[in-house]
Design a protein around this motif. Sequence first.
Motif, PDB file in Angstrom:
ATOM      1  N   GLY A  66       0.805  -1.209   0.000  1.00 20.69           N
ATOM      2  CA  GLY A  66       0.000   0.000   0.000  1.00 20.69           C
ATOM      3  C   GLY A  66       0.836   1.255   0.000  1.00 20.69           C
ATOM      4  O   GLY A  66       0.547   2.223  -0.725  1.00 20.69           O
ATOM      5  N   LEU A  67       1.885   1.286   0.804  1.00 25.22           N
ATOM      6  CA  LEU A  67       2.745   2.464   0.862  1.00 25.22           C
ATOM      7  C   LEU A  67       3.464   2.696  -0.467  1.00 25.22           C
ATOM      8  O   LEU A  67       3.581   3.846  -0.938  1.00 25.22           O
ATOM      9  CB  LEU A  67       3.759   2.306   1.997  1.00 25.22           C
ATOM     10  N   ILE A  68       3.956   1.640  -1.086  1.00 25.27           N
ATOM     11  CA  ILE A  68       4.641   1.799  -2.380  1.00 25.27           C
ATOM     12  C   ILE A  68       3.639   2.204  -3.455  1.00 25.27           C
ATOM     13  O   ILE A  68       3.951   2.975  -4.383  1.00 25.27           O
ATOM     14  CB  ILE A  68       5.369   0.502  -2.751  1.00 25.27           C
ATOM     15  N   ALA A  69       2.391   1.723  -3.353  1.00 24.31           N
ATOM     16  CA  ALA A  69       1.359   2.148  -4.300  1.00 24.31           C
ATOM     17  C   ALA A  69       1.102   3.648  -4.194  1.00 24.31           C
ATOM     18  O   ALA A  69       0.899   4.349  -5.208  1.00 24.31           O
ATOM     19  CB  ALA A  69       0.065   1.375  -4.057  1.00 24.31           C
ATOM     20  N   CYS A  70       1.122   4.163  -2.936  1.00 24.37           N
ATOM     21  CA  CYS A  70       0.963   5.613  -2.754  1.00 24.37           C
ATOM     22  C   CYS A  70       2.090   6.375  -3.447  1.00 24.37           C
ATOM     23  O   CYS A  70       1.860   7.410  -4.109  1.00 24.37           O
ATOM     24  CB  CYS A  70       0.930   5.946  -1.260  1.00 24.37           C
ATOM     25  N   SER A  71       3.322   5.857  -3.285  1.00 24.17           N
ATOM     26  CA  SER A  71       4.455   6.521  -3.933  1.00 24.17           C
ATOM     27  C   SER A  71       4.300   6.496  -5.452  1.00 24.17           C
ATOM     28  O   SER A  71       4.541   7.491  -6.156  1.00 24.17           O
ATOM     29  CB  SER A  71       5.769   5.846  -3.531  1.00 24.17           C
ATOM     30  N   ALA A  72       3.895   5.329  -5.991  1.00 26.03           N
ATOM     31  CA  ALA A  72       3.750   5.194  -7.437  1.00 26.03           C
ATOM     32  C   ALA A  72       2.677   6.135  -7.971  1.00 26.03           C
ATOM     33  O   ALA A  72       2.844   6.782  -9.027  1.00 26.03           O
ATOM     34  CB  ALA A  72       3.431   3.753  -7.784  1.00 26.03           C
ATOM     35  N   TYR A  73       1.552   6.234  -7.251  1.00 29.20           N
ATOM     36  CA  TYR A  73       0.488   7.103  -7.734  1.00 29.20           C
ATOM     37  C   TYR A  73       0.875   8.567  -7.625  1.00 29.20           C
ATOM     38  O   TYR A  73       0.501   9.394  -8.457  1.00 29.20           O
ATOM     39  CB  TYR A  73      -0.794   6.829  -6.947  1.00 29.20           C
ATOM     40  N   LEU A  74       1.662   8.902  -6.552  1.00 32.25           N
ATOM     41  CA  LEU A  74       2.134  10.280  -6.430  1.00 32.25           C
ATOM     42  C   LEU A  74       3.017  10.653  -7.615  1.00 32.25           C
ATOM     43  O   LEU A  74       2.919  11.750  -8.166  1.00 32.25           O
ATOM     44  CB  LEU A  74       2.894  10.450  -5.112  1.00 32.25           C
ATOM     45  N   VAL A  75       3.891   9.733  -8.013  1.00 33.10           N
ATOM     46  CA  VAL A  75       4.727   9.980  -9.194  1.00 33.10           C
ATOM     47  C   VAL A  75       3.843  10.164 -10.426  1.00 33.10           C
ATOM     48  O   VAL A  75       4.071  11.027 -11.289  1.00 33.10           O
ATOM     49  CB  VAL A  75       5.716   8.817  -9.397  1.00 33.10           C
ATOM     50  N   HIS A  76       2.787   9.351 -10.490  1.00 35.17           N
ATOM     51  CA  HIS A  76       1.927   9.386 -11.670  1.00 35.17           C
ATOM     52  C   HIS A  76       1.188  10.716 -11.783  1.00 35.17           C
ATOM     53  O   HIS A  76       1.154  11.342 -12.849  1.00 35.17           O
ATOM     54  CB  HIS A  76       0.944   8.219 -11.612  1.00 35.17           C
ATOM     55  N   ILE A  77       0.577  11.169 -10.675  1.00 43.16           N
ATOM     56  CA  ILE A  77      -0.249  12.366 -10.768  1.00 43.16           C
ATOM     57  C   ILE A  77       0.575  13.640 -10.861  1.00 43.16           C
ATOM     58  O   ILE A  77       0.050  14.700 -11.186  1.00 43.16           O
ATOM     59  CB  ILE A  77      -1.229  12.468  -9.576  1.00 43.16           C
ATOM     60  N   THR A  78       1.882  13.568 -10.511  1.00 40.43           N
ATOM     61  CA  THR A  78       2.743  14.743 -10.646  1.00 40.43           C
ATOM     62  C   THR A  78       3.514  14.736 -11.954  1.00 40.43           C
ATOM     63  O   THR A  78       4.396  15.570 -12.162  1.00 40.43           O
ATOM     64  CB  THR A  78       3.729  14.822  -9.473  1.00 40.43           C
ATOM     65  N   GLY A  79       3.243  13.771 -12.807  1.00 39.65           N
ATOM     66  CA  GLY A  79       3.892  13.731 -14.107  1.00 39.65           C
ATOM     67  C   GLY A  79       5.333  13.271 -14.060  1.00 39.65           C
ATOM     68  O   GLY A  79       6.114  13.536 -14.989  1.00 39.65           O
ATOM     69  N   GLY A  80       5.732  12.570 -13.003  1.00 41.32           N
ATOM     70  CA  GLY A  80       7.071  12.000 -12.922  1.00 41.32           C
ATOM     71  C   GLY A  80       8.144  12.982 -12.530  1.00 41.32           C
ATOM     72  O   GLY A  80       9.302  12.859 -12.976  1.00 41.32           O
ATOM     73  N   LEU A  81       7.789  13.955 -11.674  1.00 41.86           N
ATOM     74  CA  LEU A  81       8.804  14.919 -11.232  1.00 41.86           C
ATOM     75  C   LEU A  81       9.944  14.170 -10.520  1.00 41.86           C
ATOM     76  O   LEU A  81       9.721  13.259  -9.733  1.00 41.86           O
ATOM     77  CB  LEU A  81       8.182  15.939 -10.273  1.00 41.86           C
ATOM     78  N   SER A  82      11.154  14.623 -10.811  1.00 36.03           N
ATOM     79  CA  SER A  82      12.330  13.941 -10.229  1.00 36.03           C
ATOM     80  C   SER A  82      12.308  14.009  -8.712  1.00 36.03           C
ATOM     81  O   SER A  82      12.676  13.055  -8.015  1.00 36.03           O
ATOM     82  CB  SER A  82      13.610  14.591 -10.773  1.00 36.03           C
ATOM     83  N   GLU A  83      11.885  15.142  -8.121  1.00 33.45           N
ATOM     84  CA  GLU A  83      11.870  15.292  -6.669  1.00 33.45           C
ATOM     85  C   GLU A  83      10.898  14.312  -6.013  1.00 33.45           C
ATOM     86  O   GLU A  83      11.121  13.817  -4.897  1.00 33.45           O
ATOM     87  CB  GLU A  83      11.482  16.723  -6.287  1.00 33.45           C
ATOM     88  N   VAL A  84       9.805  14.012  -6.731  1.00 35.67           N
ATOM     89  CA  VAL A  84       8.805  13.112  -6.148  1.00 35.67           C
ATOM     90  C   VAL A  84       9.319  11.687  -6.064  1.00 35.67           C
ATOM     91  O   VAL A  84       8.894  10.900  -5.203  1.00 35.67           O
ATOM     92  CB  VAL A  84       7.503  13.185  -6.982  1.00 35.67           C
TER      93      VAL A  84
END
Length: 777
Positions: free
Chosen positions: A105-123
Motif C-alpha cells: 500500500g505504501l509503495i502504491a501511494c508513492s507510485a500514484y504520487l509519481v503518476h499524478i505529478t507527471g514524474g517529477l524527479s523530486e517526487v
Amino acid sequence: MPVDVGATLQRLRAVLTRPLPEGGRLPDDVWSRRHRGLTLLLAVQAAALVVTAELAGSAITWQHLASEGTTGAAIVFWIVVASATTIALIERLRRAVRTGAVAIGLIACSAYLVHITGGLSEVHLHVFVMLAVVSLYQDWLPFLAASGAIALHHLVLGTVVPQRLFADPASADAPGRTVVLYLLFLGAANVASILAWRLGERDRARADLVLDATADGVHGVDPQGRITFANAALAKLVGERPERLVGRDHHEALGHVAPEGQPCPVCTTVRAGRGVPTGGLALRRRDGRDVPVECGATVLWDKGVVTGIVATFRDLTERERLQRQALHDELTGLANRTLLRAHLAQALARIDRDRHTAALLFCDLDQFKDVNDTLGHATGDELLRQAADRLRAAVRAHDTVSRMGGDEFVVLCTDLESRADVMVIAERLQQALSEPYEVEGLIANVSVSVGLTVFDDPRANADALLEEADTAMYRAKELGRDRVEIFDESLRAQTERRQQLETEFADAIAESAVEVRYQPRVELTGGRLDAVAAIPVWPHPERGELPAEELLGLAEETALVDTLGRYVLATACRQVASWREHHGQRADLALAVRITRPQLRDGGLADAVAQVLAESGLPPDRLCLEISEHALLDDTPATVDGLRALKRLGVMLAVDDFGAGWSSLAYLTRVPIDVLKVDRSFIATLDQPGDSHAIVAATLGLSRSLGLEVVADGVDRPGQAAALRELGCQLVQGDHFATAADSRTVEERIAAAVARPPRDPSHRAPTASEPPGSPTP
C-alpha cells in the motif's frame, strides 16, 4: 567421490545469509506499535493524495480521469490501498500478511504520487522514503515486497510509458539508462536499510542476552500495565514462556501476592514516579505455588512523561531456606539455640516494657538413650520428631519451642500473669511428652525431667537463665526423673560452686596441677608387670582428691574433656617411654589410657594420638586405648571411622566395662577391638554365690573365640584372684595387686621387679605407702 550438491548448497546459503539480518524478531509490543503507525501513515497518505491531486489541478473525477487517460491508474491505486488497509486491520491474519499489505500500500501511494505529478524527479525521492519506512518492520516479507514493487514499477512504466514516469525529457528519451540508475539507487537504499536493520537486531540480541543472563526476573510494563518484555528468569519464576507474558496485564500474568494492605509495587512506582523497593511480595506460578520475591522498579521517562517502568524480581526461596536452616533444627523444624537466644532477648525487652513474667523450661527425655540403643537411631529420630510435635501442640501460639540437641528441648514462655501459670504449662508438657510413642509399629515409653526458671528482671543474662533451667533439670534427674523442679536459691548456690569448680579445674589443667597416677596390670600366672593404666587425679586444695570418674564427668560438662584427655595421654606416654628407655627390655610395659565418647567423636583424635606417639617415642603397639562399652554402642559411622583411624596407627583398642551394656554384641564384629576389660561389677561378686562366675566364664570363652585378650578389672580380694586363676584369666588389675600410685612410686616398683625374678602374685602386692620389696601376706 560424489559431491553432495544439497549439502554444498546449504553451506553456500549459510555463508551468503550470515551477514544478513534474521528478520521477524521484533517483540510483539514493538511490532504492534509500529504496525499501527504505518497503517495510519498509509491511510493518511491515501487521503493526502486526493488533496494533492486536487491542488495539482488533477481532481479525481471520472470525467477528468478519462480525459487524462488515468482512469486505470486511479482504479488500481484505490483498489490496492483499500485492500492493503483492510488486510492490515484484520488481527486474526498472520503478521507477515498484514505487514506485506502495508508495504504494498505504501509503495502504491508513492507510485500514484509519481503518476499524478507527471514524474517529477523530486517526487521519486518519496519512493526511497517509503522503503526506509517499510524497513521499520525489520522483516523480509514486507521489505522484499516493497523493493520488488518499486523495481517492477520502474521497469514496466520506464519501458512502456517513460513519459509518465520521468518528467525530465532527457530521462524519458533514454529510459533504459534512467531505469538502471534508479535501480542502482534502490540497491544502495536496500543496503543501507538492511545494515541499519542488522545493527538493530544485534543490539537487541545483546540486550536480550544480558537480560537472560541476569539471575533476577526482569520485565517492562507500559503505563497501561501491559508487559512489554520479560526475561527468561522471570518466566521461570512464574512457570511460563517469556513470549507468553508479553502483551498481558502484569497483574494477571504474574499473579502478584502482596501482604494485606500493601499495594502492588509496579502500580506504586507508576503513581509515585520513582522506584519503590518492596519486600514481602510473592509471584504465583502456574501450578499455584507462591514464590517469595523482593521487587524493585525503575521509571522510564521521555520528556517528562512516564513511558513505562522496568521491574526486577529476586527469588528469595533459597535465602529464606538458608535463613530457616540457620535458625531451626534440621530434624524437628523447631527453633535452634540461636533463634531461642534471639527470642529470649526480645522477651527480656518486653519484660522491661510491660512488666510481665517469663519462664524457661528445660526438658530432657528420660530413657531416650535406651530407645536409641535398642531400637536404633532412625527410631530415636522419629521419636524426637513426635516429641517436637507434642511440644508445639502443648504450648501457646506465642511461646517458643526449641531443640538444644540430642533429647533436650527448651520452651520459652512469655507474658505470664503469675508464677503459678508456669507450673500449669510444665505439667502439661510433662504429660504430653510422657504418653507412649508408636514408632514403626513399636511402642516406646519415655518420661521427661523438666527444670524451669522464672524471671521478671529485664537485666537477667540469657546464658545464666539457660544455665539455671539446665541445673533445675539435672536436679529433677537426681531426684528420680519424671518430675518438675524449679530453680531456687539453693540451686543457685550449688551452681555458683559448680562454676567456681569448673574455673579452678581449667586452671589446674593449664598449670599441670592434675596428677596422672598409674595402676599396674600384672599377669596372674608368673606375676610379671605387664602394663600400667593412667588415672588422672586432682588434689584440690579444699575439697581433697577428686577421683578420675568425677574428673571425667566434670570435663565433659565443661567442654574440657578433650584438653584433659590430651594432657593425660601426653603425660603418660612420656612417662612410660622414659621407663622403657631407662629399664630396657625387662620393662617392656604397655600403657592403657581411657578415651571418652566426645573424644572418639572428634575427628582429630587419631592425629592427636599420632603426634603424642611421635613426640614421646612410645611404640604404637605399646599403647592401649580403652573405650567404654556405652561409647561403642553409639555405633555411628563417625565412631567406627574414628576407631579404624586409631587402629591404622598400630595402637591396641580395648572395651572398658565390658558386660555393663545390654545391647547387641554385633559391634565386636564391626570395630577393630583387641582387648575386653570385664566390668568391675562382675569381678566384685566373683568370689560370692551368684551369676558372676558364669558371666566371666562366658566372657573368657567369647574372647578366645574372637582372638581377644581379657583383663579383669577391680580385683581387690584374694578370693577374686583365685576364682580368676581357676577360670584361666591371665591379666588382672586391682588394689589386691597394686593400688594406683604416682610415677615415682611406680618407678620404684618397676626397678624392684626388674631386679628380682617374678613371684606368684596371688597375694596382695605392696600398696603405694609400702616400700618396694616389702613382704606381702
